[in-house]
Motif scaffolding. Structure first.
Motif, PDB file in Angstrom:
ATOM      1  N   LYS A  91     -13.713  -1.799  -8.032  1.00 32.18           N
ATOM      2  CA  LYS A  91     -12.324  -1.159  -8.214  1.00 32.18           C
ATOM      3  C   LYS A  91     -12.662   0.244  -9.010  1.00 32.18           C
ATOM      4  O   LYS A  91     -13.387  -0.366 -10.038  1.00 32.18           O
ATOM      5  CB  LYS A  91     -11.299  -2.360 -10.000  1.00 32.18           C
ATOM      6  CG  LYS A  91     -10.091  -1.806  -9.701  1.00 32.18           C
ATOM      7  CD  LYS A  91      -9.777  -2.785 -11.279  1.00 32.18           C
ATOM      8  CE  LYS A  91      -8.599  -2.179 -12.310  1.00 32.18           C
ATOM      9  NZ  LYS A  91      -7.264  -2.250 -10.420  1.00 32.18           N
ATOM     10  N   MET A 102       0.534  -1.226  -0.340  1.00 33.55           N
ATOM     11  CA  MET A 102      -0.047  -0.016  -0.133  1.00 33.55           C
ATOM     12  C   MET A 102       0.763   1.213   0.358  1.00 33.55           C
ATOM     13  O   MET A 102      -0.181   2.460   0.113  1.00 33.55           O
ATOM     14  CB  MET A 102      -0.902  -0.325   1.276  1.00 33.55           C
ATOM     15  CG  MET A 102      -1.556  -1.002   1.169  1.00 33.55           C
ATOM     16  SD  MET A 102      -3.151  -0.703   0.264  1.00 33.55           S
ATOM     17  CE  MET A 102      -4.834  -1.720   0.632  1.00 33.55           C
ATOM     18  N   THR A 156      -7.233  -2.768   5.436  1.00 34.60           N
ATOM     19  CA  THR A 156      -8.025  -3.933   4.640  1.00 34.60           C
ATOM     20  C   THR A 156      -8.626  -4.385   5.073  1.00 34.60           C
ATOM     21  O   THR A 156      -8.862  -4.733   5.763  1.00 34.60           O
ATOM     22  CB  THR A 156      -6.387  -4.458   4.441  1.00 34.60           C
ATOM     23  OG1 THR A 156      -5.021  -3.324   3.759  1.00 34.60           O
ATOM     24  CG2 THR A 156      -6.505  -5.453   3.803  1.00 34.60           C
ATOM     25  N   GLU A 186       1.066  -2.235 -10.011  1.00 32.64           N
ATOM     26  CA  GLU A 186       0.573  -0.497  -9.898  1.00 32.64           C
ATOM     27  C   GLU A 186       1.036   0.081  -8.520  1.00 32.64           C
ATOM     28  O   GLU A 186       1.280   1.028  -8.996  1.00 32.64           O
ATOM     29  CB  GLU A 186      -1.076  -0.665  -9.600  1.00 32.64           C
ATOM     30  CG  GLU A 186      -1.988  -0.800  -9.954  1.00 32.64           C
ATOM     31  CD  GLU A 186      -3.312  -0.790  -9.787  1.00 32.64           C
ATOM     32  OE1 GLU A 186      -3.801  -0.809  -8.621  1.00 32.64           O
ATOM     33  OE2 GLU A 186      -4.089  -1.393 -11.151  1.00 32.64           O
ATOM     34  N   LYS A 199      -9.360  -3.432  -0.789  1.00 31.07           N
ATOM     35  CA  LYS A 199      -8.342  -2.897  -0.260  1.00 31.07           C
ATOM     36  C   LYS A 199      -8.481  -1.155  -0.544  1.00 31.07           C
ATOM     37  O   LYS A 199      -9.265  -0.825  -1.284  1.00 31.07           O
ATOM     38  CB  LYS A 199      -6.854  -2.943  -0.858  1.00 31.07           C
ATOM     39  CG  LYS A 199      -6.062  -4.488  -0.592  1.00 31.07           C
ATOM     40  CD  LYS A 199      -5.034  -4.099  -1.191  1.00 31.07           C
ATOM     41  CE  LYS A 199      -4.370  -4.971  -0.739  1.00 31.07           C
ATOM     42  NZ  LYS A 199      -2.451  -4.889  -0.773  1.00 31.07           N
ATOM     43  N   ASP A 236      -1.281  -5.456  -7.783  1.00 28.21           N
ATOM     44  CA  ASP A 236      -1.438  -4.528  -6.609  1.00 28.21           C
ATOM     45  C   ASP A 236      -0.083  -4.071  -6.565  1.00 28.21           C
ATOM     46  O   ASP A 236       0.459  -2.881  -6.684  1.00 28.21           O
ATOM     47  CB  ASP A 236      -1.560  -4.854  -5.113  1.00 28.21           C
ATOM     48  CG  ASP A 236      -3.310  -5.173  -4.681  1.00 28.21           C
ATOM     49  OD1 ASP A 236      -3.942  -4.562  -5.843  1.00 28.21           O
ATOM     50  OD2 ASP A 236      -3.557  -5.540  -4.466  1.00 28.21           O
ATOM     51  N   ASN A 288      -8.983  -1.307  -4.306  1.00 30.59           N
ATOM     52  CA  ASN A 288      -8.623  -1.715  -5.009  1.00 30.59           C
ATOM     53  C   ASN A 288      -8.414  -1.055  -6.099  1.00 30.59           C
ATOM     54  O   ASN A 288      -7.896  -1.655  -7.650  1.00 30.59           O
ATOM     55  CB  ASN A 288      -9.309  -3.293  -5.814  1.00 30.59           C
ATOM     56  CG  ASN A 288      -9.735  -4.132  -4.402  1.00 30.59           C
ATOM     57  OD1 ASN A 288      -9.576  -3.692  -3.415  1.00 30.59           O
ATOM     58  ND2 ASN A 288     -11.252  -4.820  -4.810  1.00 30.59           N
ATOM     59  N   ALA A 336      -5.101   0.262  -6.534  1.00 34.82           N
ATOM     60  CA  ALA A 336      -3.842   1.557  -6.230  1.00 34.82           C
ATOM     61  C   ALA A 336      -2.932   2.720  -6.694  1.00 34.82           C
ATOM     62  O   ALA A 336      -2.730   3.279  -6.739  1.00 34.82           O
ATOM     63  CB  ALA A 336      -2.232   0.759  -6.230  1.00 34.82           C
TER      64      ALA A 336
END
Ligand SMILES: Cc1cc2nc3c(=O)[nH]c(=O)nc-3n(C[C@H](O)[C@H](O)[C@H](O)COP(=O)(O)OP(=O)(O)OC[C@H]3O[C@@H](n4cnc5c(N)ncnc54)[C@H](O)[C@@H]3O)c2cc1C
Ligand code: FES
Lengths: 107, 413
Positions: free
Chosen positions: B351, A45, B323, A70, B328, A67, B369, B371
């Motif tokens: 998303k 994150m 989370t 990205e 997320k 994830d 979701n 990022a």
């Protein structure tokens, strides 16, 4: 025990023996390795655990998740083909040794 | 010269670390009432409780940190009083003198006062020992009742689901995470939580807990009179800043320790940072007290510079993540009730992002979701780039592309 070597931007190296199951981020934070912050605690994150994996260890690594992909795009230091998030790489029987380079800045 | 830091948490240790990095060579003493090595809290409600994950705390710094950086950690020691004229702090282990004193005392859980709130089986989640107790209790639990649909409650709900438990969440307010999220996002989460099988009871508070024959909690009775079986209860109804010590020493407090834009209190020798600090923010409409890792670490870094003589205002962009099972959630900026809302992406695919505009300019972004959107939003908002609603609505716009196209002014450190 698996071992991981962290290389600082100035070339100094630090090798740690760590228990199987430990991530590269956690091992670094546990042992005060400079340049790996791990601000989100390993949740993919924050991208403050960006490292460059030396090519000879690349094929033993797990695939990059969406994830992670990205987040790497958004890391402070330049992303290259060897960029990974240290919190997404675990040392174990398949990956018992690895050498990584730490980028110049994480924030 | 000496700096005394009260609180060995996320903010306090970042400050100690940054002081050294920025070249401070005086004495640094950190007082922390918790025993052992200071640790990160976010994993306590996530990885730490997940089935099959290693339940080891993640330290904030390695054990050699204190030695290497010449920082004294007084662990298991409580600060008791501050004498401002004498510039001393009295602790459970003696007296410390300071030139600069920093409150990094964090916050404590708000407690329930209803009947049965102290029954065995009723837990809170703030410290490592709270998390250890929950880690032990979860595998044997079946029916879980959570009081409060905030971040901690819902992260715990996700962990409880993963352990195969029945999960009921009681929330007094009409929507989950209502204090922090836009109504659109909070309502999307309400639907998502329910479709996972969580029983989310909104507009419903807790009246009392009832014990079973073994004396442990057995049921939760709600304000609507309904009875929910419960062998484990988690109370997550928010926190209160640890500001009593500051108030008793004559420092102004009001929902936290009041500081100016350099993070100093009215006493120039005393600062406050992290969960306990109430500060003026350019990213909000007034004063703020934030409970996040970002706020704690950025304020720790900033306070180090203030102590070393820089007079610049603190204006780091607030960001946060949570989370919750498959979701997320990431936030950048602080949404305000009158913001104009636009949704990017697909809500049905889980998303998407909610963009908040203030006077036509992008001011906050919430993402699920996604990022890429979140990180791009952080870059754009920190740099103060004016992203208009028109631009966002133009063909092919993405936040990520905007970070490349719009020439970024470099953010103020
Ligand atoms: C379970 C959990 C999950 C979280 N998840 C997230 C997340 O996903 N993302 C996120 O951004 N944030 C998260 N947070 C919030 C984040 O952990 C806090 O905002 C952050 O730790 C605040 O740092 P701090 O230094 O202000 O306070 P803390 O880290 O709480 O440290 C304050 C310390 O001061 C000590 N102290 C207080 N008074 C005294 C005294 N008189 N003498 C000595 N010591 C004293 C306290 O015992 C405490 O150890 C989470 C928090 C919890 C509890
Ligand atoms: S620790 Fe945050 S992304 Fe790895």
């Amino acid at each position: 025990m698996p071992s991981v070597t962290y290389t600082q931007p100035n070339g100094t190296q630090q090798t740690l023996q760590v228990e199987s199951g430990t991530t590269l981020m956690r091992a670094a934070v546990n042992n005060g390795v400079d340049g790996i912050i791990g601000e989100c605690g390993g949740q993919a994150m924050c991208a403050t655990c960006h490292v460059y994996v030396r090519p000879e260890y690349a094929q033993a690594l797990p695939d990059i998740s969406d994830d992670e992909d990205e987040m790497l795009d958004c890391a402070t230091a330049e992303r290259t083909d060897s960029s990974r998030l240290a919190c997404q790489i675990q040392l174990n029987a398949e990956l018992s040794e690895i050498v990584v380079d730490i980028p110049v800045g994480q924030l | 010269m000496s700096v005394v830091i009260i609180g060995a948490g996320q903010a306090g240790l970042q400050l100690a670390d940054s002081l050294r990095t920025e070249g401070y060579d005086g004495k640094i003493e950190v007082i922390g009432e918790e025993f052992g090595v200071p640790y990160q809290r976010p994993p306590l409600s996530k990885d730490y409780l997940a089935p099959g994950k290693e339940a080891a705390p993640l330290p904030l710094r390695g054990p050699s940190f204190f030695l290497d950086k010449h920082i004294t950690l007084h662990a298991g020691v409580r600060a008791l009083t501050v004498d401002r004229p004498e510039r001393t702090v009295k602790t459970t282990e003696g007296m410390l003198e300071y030139d600069h004193l920093v409150f990094a005392t964090g916050a404590r859980n708000r407690m329930l006062s209803c009947p049965g709130a102290l029954l065995p089986g009723v837990h809170g989640l703030k410290t490592l020992s709270d998390a250890e107790a929950l880690h032990m209790a979860l595998p044997a639990a079946r029916n879980i009742v959570i009081i409060g649909a905030g971040f901690i409650g819902l992260e715990f709900a996700a962990a409880a689901l993963a352990h195969g438990c029945n999960v009921t969440v009681l929330e007094f307010a009409p929507r989950p995470m209502g204090r922090a999220l836009t109504p659109v996002m909070s309502e999307w989460f309400a639907g998502a939580l329910r479709s996972q099988g969580i029983s989310l009871r909104l507009d419903e508070g807790i009246e009392r807990f009832e014990p079973g024959t073994d004396g442990r909690v057995a049921a939760a009775i709600s304000t609507s009179g309904a009875s929910y079986p419960a062998d484990l209860v988690l109370v997550g109804i928010g926190v209160q800043p640890n500001d009593t010590l500051a108030r008793d020493s004559g420092i102004e407090t009001s929902n936290g320790i009041v500081v100016d834009e350099t993070l100093r209190t009215a006493d120039p020798a005393i600062l406050a940072i992290g969960d306990c600090a109430n500060f003026p923010s350019a990213h909000s409409l007034g004063n703020l007290r934030l409970e996040s890792v970002q706020n704690a670490t950025d304020q720790g870094r900033h306070a180090a510079r203030t102590i070393l003589g820089t007079e610049s205002p603190y204006n780091a962009l607030p960001w946060f993540w949570s989370t919750q099972g498959p979701y997320k959630l990431q936030m950048a900026g602080i949404p305000q009730p009158n913001d104009d809302i636009l949704i990017l992406g697909d809500q049905s695919e889980a998303k998407f992002s909610v963009l908040c505009f203030r006077q036509g300019i992008l001011a906050a972004v919430e993402s699920v979701n996604n990022a890429a959107d979140h990180m791009a939003a952080r870059k754009l908002l920190s740099a103060g780039t004016a992203i208009t609603r028109n631009l966002v609505e133009s063909e092919g716009f993405t936040l990520k592309a905007a970070t490349r196209e719009v020439s970024l002014v470099s953010p103020v450190p």
